[in-house]
Design a protein around this motif. Structure first.
Motif, short mmCIF file in Angstrom:
data_model
loop_
_atom_site.label_atom_id
_atom_site.label_comp_id
_atom_site.label_asym_id
_atom_site.label_seq_id
_atom_site.Cartn_x
_atom_site.Cartn_y
_atom_site.Cartn_z
N ALA A 110 0.83 -1.21 0.00
CA ALA A 110 0.00 0.00 0.00
C ALA A 110 0.87 1.26 0.00
O ALA A 110 0.57 2.24 -0.69
CB ALA A 110 -0.93 0.00 1.21
N PHE A 111 1.95 1.23 0.76
CA PHE A 111 2.83 2.39 0.81
C PHE A 111 3.43 2.68 -0.57
O PHE A 111 3.51 3.84 -0.99
CB PHE A 111 3.94 2.16 1.83
N CYS A 112 3.85 1.63 -1.27
CA CYS A 112 4.43 1.83 -2.60
C CYS A 112 3.41 2.42 -3.58
O CYS A 112 3.78 3.09 -4.55
CB CYS A 112 4.97 0.51 -3.14
N GLY A 113 2.11 2.19 -3.31
CA GLY A 113 1.06 2.76 -4.15
C GLY A 113 0.57 4.11 -3.71
O GLY A 113 -0.38 4.66 -4.29
N LEU A 114 1.23 4.69 -2.71
CA LEU A 114 0.77 5.96 -2.13
C LEU A 114 0.57 7.07 -3.17
O LEU A 114 -0.41 7.83 -3.06
CB LEU A 114 1.77 6.42 -1.07
N PRO A 115 1.43 7.21 -4.16
CA PRO A 115 1.22 8.30 -5.12
C PRO A 115 -0.07 8.22 -5.92
O PRO A 115 -0.44 9.19 -6.58
CB PRO A 115 2.45 8.18 -6.05
N ARG A 134 7.51 -6.42 5.58
CA ARG A 134 7.94 -7.80 5.79
C ARG A 134 9.41 -7.95 5.40
O ARG A 134 9.90 -7.25 4.51
CB ARG A 134 7.11 -8.77 4.93
N PRO A 135 10.10 -8.89 6.02
CA PRO A 135 11.50 -9.12 5.64
C PRO A 135 11.68 -9.49 4.17
O PRO A 135 12.73 -9.26 3.60
CB PRO A 135 11.91 -10.27 6.55
N ASP A 136 10.64 -10.07 3.53
CA ASP A 136 10.77 -10.49 2.14
C ASP A 136 10.28 -9.42 1.16
O ASP A 136 10.21 -9.66 -0.04
CB ASP A 136 10.00 -11.79 1.90
N ALA A 137 9.95 -8.23 1.67
CA ALA A 137 9.44 -7.17 0.79
C ALA A 137 10.57 -6.56 -0.03
O ALA A 137 11.72 -6.51 0.41
CB ALA A 137 8.75 -6.08 1.60
N ASP A 138 10.23 -6.10 -1.20
CA ASP A 138 11.19 -5.37 -2.03
C ASP A 138 11.61 -4.11 -1.26
O ASP A 138 10.77 -3.32 -0.83
CB ASP A 138 10.50 -4.99 -3.34
N SER A 139 12.89 -3.92 -1.08
CA SER A 139 13.37 -2.84 -0.23
C SER A 139 13.42 -1.49 -0.95
O SER A 139 13.68 -0.47 -0.34
CB SER A 139 14.76 -3.16 0.31
N GLU A 140 13.19 -1.48 -2.25
CA GLU A 140 13.26 -0.23 -3.01
C GLU A 140 11.87 0.41 -3.14
O GLU A 140 10.96 -0.18 -3.72
CB GLU A 140 13.82 -0.49 -4.41
N ALA A 141 11.74 1.60 -2.62
CA ALA A 141 10.49 2.35 -2.80
C ALA A 141 10.45 2.93 -4.21
O ALA A 141 11.49 3.17 -4.82
CB ALA A 141 10.39 3.46 -1.77
N PRO A 142 9.26 3.17 -4.76
CA PRO A 142 9.17 3.77 -6.09
C PRO A 142 9.79 5.17 -6.11
O PRO A 142 9.85 5.86 -5.09
CB PRO A 142 7.66 3.82 -6.37
N GLU A 143 10.24 5.57 -7.28
CA GLU A 143 10.94 6.84 -7.42
C GLU A 143 10.12 8.02 -6.93
O GLU A 143 10.66 8.98 -6.35
CB GLU A 143 11.33 7.04 -8.89
N ALA A 144 8.80 7.95 -7.12
CA ALA A 144 7.93 9.06 -6.71
C ALA A 144 7.97 9.31 -5.21
O ALA A 144 7.58 10.40 -4.75
CB ALA A 144 6.49 8.77 -7.15
N LEU A 145 8.43 8.32 -4.43
CA LEU A 145 8.44 8.47 -2.98
C LEU A 145 9.83 8.75 -2.42
O LEU A 145 9.97 9.01 -1.22
CB LEU A 145 7.90 7.19 -2.32
N ARG A 146 10.84 8.71 -3.26
CA ARG A 146 12.21 8.77 -2.72
C ARG A 146 12.54 10.12 -2.09
O ARG A 146 13.17 10.19 -1.04
CB ARG A 146 13.22 8.40 -3.81
N ASP A 147 12.10 11.21 -2.70
CA ASP A 147 12.35 12.53 -2.11
C ASP A 147 11.62 12.67 -0.78
O ASP A 147 12.16 13.23 0.18
CB ASP A 147 11.92 13.65 -3.06
N LEU A 148 10.39 12.17 -0.75
CA LEU A 148 9.61 12.23 0.50
C LEU A 148 10.30 11.44 1.60
O LEU A 148 10.42 11.90 2.74
CB LEU A 148 8.21 11.69 0.25
N LEU A 149 10.77 10.24 1.27
CA LEU A 149 11.45 9.41 2.26
C LEU A 149 12.74 10.08 2.75
O LEU A 149 13.06 10.05 3.94
CB LEU A 149 11.76 8.03 1.68
#
Length: 214
Positions: A110-115, A134-149
């Motif tokens: 859901a977080f990755c879909g935030l935009p 989760r430990p098995d989640a993809d650790s890379e957030a989408p580019e649209a969220l990187r500045d926010l993070l």
């Protein structure tokens, strides 16, 4: 020091032990005064729930009964429009004191879909966001969220200060339970005992929910 309030939304179709155990762990970890489960009426990013809002609400009420600090908040079911999270945050925040901390719990997907969320860039004006990863989640957030993070991430979730505005990641090993799996099992006449609370299971059977159509 103000209160610490958590919000955990979903269709809860039906609510199950994965939802409840994860919620309780976060509530204890962050010493929440309340963690409110918020059933959605018309989720804009998901399929229409299989059973009625009334039934889903009652199952959540039964599930959290006598389990502080878990509560149920039915405000989204009272709206005659899609369940936009920003509307819920505005509504809850209007009822809180200025120094109360409000935390929105979301899963990694859901977080990755935030935009794609309605007015998503305003969410942090009203709350902190806790990402249940989760430990098995993809650790890379989408580019649209990187500045926010980069601007808003808190390295230590326990160090979050203020009423709103920060993002933190909370690592969890969730129970391998899904509402889809539960609905399918019920439709096929198989037991879902121990996947949902006994009170919820009794309600499902009493009201004939999730049965396969004749």
């Amino acid at each position: 020091m103000g209160k610490r309030i958590g919000l955990f939304g979903g269709t809860f179709d039906p609510v199950h032990i994965g939802h409840l155990r994860g919620a309780l762990e976060v509530a204890e970890q962050f010493a929440f005064d309340e963690l409110r489960l918020v059933p959605s009426a018309r989720p804009p990013h998901r399929d229409t729930p299989q059973v009625s809002a009334k039934d889903r609400l009652e199952m959540v009420r039964l599930a959290v009964e006598g389990v502080p600090p878990l509560l149920v908040d039915d405000r989204e079911l009272k709206r005659d429009r899609p369940s936009w999270t920003i509307d819920t945050l505005e509504s809850v925040r209007s009822e809180l004191a200025a120094d109360d901390q409000l935390f929105l719990l979301v899963g990694w997907d859901a977080f990755c879909g935030l935009p794609t969320w309605h007015r998503w860039n305003e969410l942090l004006e009203y709350c902190h966001i806790l990402v249940l990863q989760r430990p098995d989640a993809d650790s890379e957030a989408p580019e649209a969220l990187r500045d926010l993070l980069a601007a808003r991430s808190a390295a230590d979730p326990q160090s979050i200060q203020g009423a709103s505005g920060q993002i933190a990641f909370v690592w969890q090993t969730p129970l391998a339970v899904s509402a889809t799996q539960i609905r399918q099992s019920l439709a096929e006449g198989r037991s879902v005992r121990f996947l949902v609370p006994d009170s919820v299971l009794a309600y499902i059977h009493a009201h004939g929910l999730y049965r396969a159509p004749n």
